[in-house]
Design an enzyme around this catalytic site. Structure first.
Site, PDB file in Angstrom:
ATOM      1  N   HIS A 259       0.839  -1.205   0.000  1.00  0.00           N
ATOM      2  CA  HIS A 259       0.000   0.000   0.000  1.00  0.00           C
ATOM      3  C   HIS A 259       0.879   1.263   0.000  1.00  0.00           C
ATOM      4  CE1 HIS A 259      -3.717   2.263   1.259  1.00  0.00           C
ATOM      5  NE2 HIS A 259      -2.794   3.094   1.711  1.00  0.00           N
ATOM      6  N   GLU A 260       1.792   1.339   0.955  1.00  0.00           N
ATOM      7  CA  GLU A 260       2.615   2.551   1.070  1.00  0.00           C
ATOM      8  C   GLU A 260       3.568   2.680  -0.120  1.00  0.00           C
ATOM      9  OE1 GLU A 260       1.520   4.590   3.081  1.00  0.00           O
ATOM     10  OE2 GLU A 260       0.391   3.256   4.418  1.00  0.00           O
ATOM     11  N   HIS A 263       1.734   4.478  -2.758  1.00  0.00           N
ATOM     12  CA  HIS A 263       1.790   5.929  -2.540  1.00  0.00           C
ATOM     13  C   HIS A 263       3.143   6.482  -2.986  1.00  0.00           C
ATOM     14  CE1 HIS A 263      -1.953   6.792  -0.482  1.00  0.00           C
ATOM     15  NE2 HIS A 263      -1.748   5.889   0.470  1.00  0.00           N
ATOM     16  N   GLU A 289      -4.773   7.745  -2.995  1.00  0.00           N
ATOM     17  CA  GLU A 289      -5.265   6.503  -2.411  1.00  0.00           C
ATOM     18  C   GLU A 289      -5.598   5.487  -3.504  1.00  0.00           C
ATOM     19  OE1 GLU A 289      -4.837   6.205   0.655  1.00  0.00           O
ATOM     20  OE2 GLU A 289      -5.938   4.410   1.221  1.00  0.00           O
TER      21      GLU A 289
HETATM   22 ZN    ZN Z   1      -3.149   5.175   1.860  1.00  0.00          ZN
END
Ligand code: ZN
Length: 495
Positions: A259-260, A263, A289
């Site tokens: 997830h990160e 980003h 997101e």
């Molecule tokens: Zn996030």
């Protein structure tokens, strides 16, 4: 000798560089606070961050910036940069610096109160701070009297162009699709969890091996531990992600890192032309997101990815995973189970946690809900949407830090981003017909390159809406997410 044209652009860029440097410093303070700072430093750090924020606000509202924009426009500066900076300026001049400072100060005090309230399961400890935040946010919203809804101004801080009405329209369609799907899944047998132990050092090894194939670069990125993982970027050469690993649960650390990294790839993929400007970052929180969720869920929890990576995971975790079939692993890392805590929620129920927060925030600013009635309203909606009974405010209304920061309007971006992720995922499959085969071969660079070309490189010089329309031909739409969830969970749960 340089001509006048260059000078006007240089003058604007130099003004923006100073503001970007303040953001850079604020980001580093924030990263340090969440990773290394001793707990008693929180109040002074909050105030220091508030000072940087106020200075950045003063630069952005500086009347001289308006003149620099005019001159740079005549000199041929990029129209997308001009639009974004002009919007920042016009927004900033509406809001007095004292109000910005006061909001930061309350946030610094509220964080401690929120921590105490949560630790003691006592909403009353936090309520006075929340009331002050609501009052300040009302004053903030009043700076934009032309807005259709007072909440519009609050959302606009995180999601330029979005309105209460546009978000509500998208969320209604989403909720009406999700609630019956989740009920259908709940009637099917639960596959259970992957049972550990999964030693954290090996978790980190696996997560980073996958992240490197996504584009994690050891010379430009780093990873640290944090209680609430996030990504911080100080320019394209310094991308920092954070993680939290639990030996019993593989999914938390592993999918958190993916997830990160999603980003981080967004920030790392921005065109160097926007370095050290205020447009050299993601265009909106929802677009950000969308990147993290696409990599975490659509790629990270997919059959294609695990068909490649399962043998490596079995090598690293021979006890728990040796001999476990791909189908079992897939079902267990995609288990749907309505639960109390948003950050631990699965892909299918996650958006309902966000919808609930959005509805409560809107009610607070419409004046139909008072701060002291929040816990009861929270619990009633948890029951209605997820069928979950909330045993304590600590696991209910007090679970998130956002309201302690006064960040009303932030939550919707999580669900909007999830919808956008599915829209991009559909489009990527059209653009890259053999995408699944590539992922199954361990090759993620084609997808990254497509995202860089169509989303990342623009930074804020294109709006999220422009990016989405260029890719899909339309605007925000919950249908692709519902299609994706029905297809994926229909197969997993045999619906
Ligand atoms: Zn996030």
């Amino acid at each position: 000798m340089r001509d006048v044209t260059d000078a006007a652009i240089d003058a604007l860029r130099s003004h923006l560089a100073g503001t970007a440097d303040l953001h850079h410093a604020a980001m580093l303070l924030h990263w340090d606070q969440q990773t290394h700072m001793p707990p008693h430093g929180a109040r002074e750090r909050g105030l220091a961050g508030g000072t940087l924020e106020r200075l950045a606000h003063e630069r952005t509202s500086d009347p001289a910036l308006a003149n620099l924009l005019v001159a740079a426009e005549q000199a041929g500066e990029d129209p997308g940069l001009l639009r974004a900076v002009r919007e920042d300026h016009e927004r900033a001049v509406r809001v007095p610096s004292e109000l910005v400072g006061e909001m930061a100060e309350v946030a610094a005090d509220a964080q401690g109160a929120w921590e105490a309230a949560r630790a003691g399961d006592d909403f009353a400890v936090f309520a006075p701070f929340l009331r002050r935040h609501v009052d300040l946010c009302r004053r903030y919203a009043a700076c934009f009297p032309e807005a259709e809804h007072p909440y519009d101004a609050l959302v606009g801080r995180f999601e330029p162009g979005a309105t209460t009405a546009s978000i509500r329209a998208a969320f209604v369609g989403l909720r009406d699709g999700l609630v019956p799907l989740i009920a259908q899944i709940a009637a099917r047998p639960d596959p259970g969890d992957l049972t550990g132990p999964f030693p954290v050092a090996e978790q980190r090894t696996l997560a980073l091996e996958i992240a490197r194939t996504m584009g994690y670069d050891d010379d430009a990125w780093r990873i640290d531990e944090a209680a609430h993982p996030f990504m911080a970027n100080m320019g394209r050469g310094d991308v920092r992600i954070t993680t939290k690993e639990e030996e019993a649960v593989l999914a938390i650390g592993l999918f958190g890192v993916l997830h990160e990294t999603g980003h981080g790839l967004y920030e790392a993929g921005i065109d160097p032309a926007w370095d050290r400007t205020t447009v050299g970052t993601g265009t909106s929180l929802s677009m950000h997101e969308s990147q993290s969720r696409l990599w975490e869920n659509m790629v990270g929890r997919s059959r294609a990815l695990w068909s490649h990576w399962l043998p490596r995971a079995q090598e690293l975790f021979p006890g728990p995973l040796q001999g476990v079939a791909l189908d079992d692993v897939l079902h267990r890392i995609n288990v749907v189970r309505p639960s109390l805590i948003r950050v631990d929620a699965d892909e299918a129920t996650y958006c309902l946690h966000v919808l609930l927060r959005f509805e409560l925030e809107v009610a607070l600013f419409e004046g139909t809900l008072e701060v002291e009635d929040l816990p009861a309203a929270w619990n009633a909606r948890m029951e209605e949407y997820l069928g979950v009974e909330v045993p304590s405010d600590a696991d209910g209304v007090l679970q998130d830090i956002h309201w302690a920061h006064g960040a009303f309007g932030y939550f919707p971006t999580y669900a909007l981003g999830t919808m956008i992720a599915a829209q991009l995922w559909e489009a990527a499959h059209v653009a890259i017909p053999d995408l699944e085969r590539r992922i199954a071969a361990g090759e993620l660079s084609t997808l990254r390159a497509w995202l860089r070309e169509h989303v990342h490189r623009f930074g804020r010089t294109r709006t999220g809406d422009e990016i989405l329309r260029d890719i899909t031909g339309g605007g925000l739409d919950p249908a692709p997410l519902l299609r994706y969830l029905h297809e994926k969970y229909g197969a997993l749960y045999d619906l």
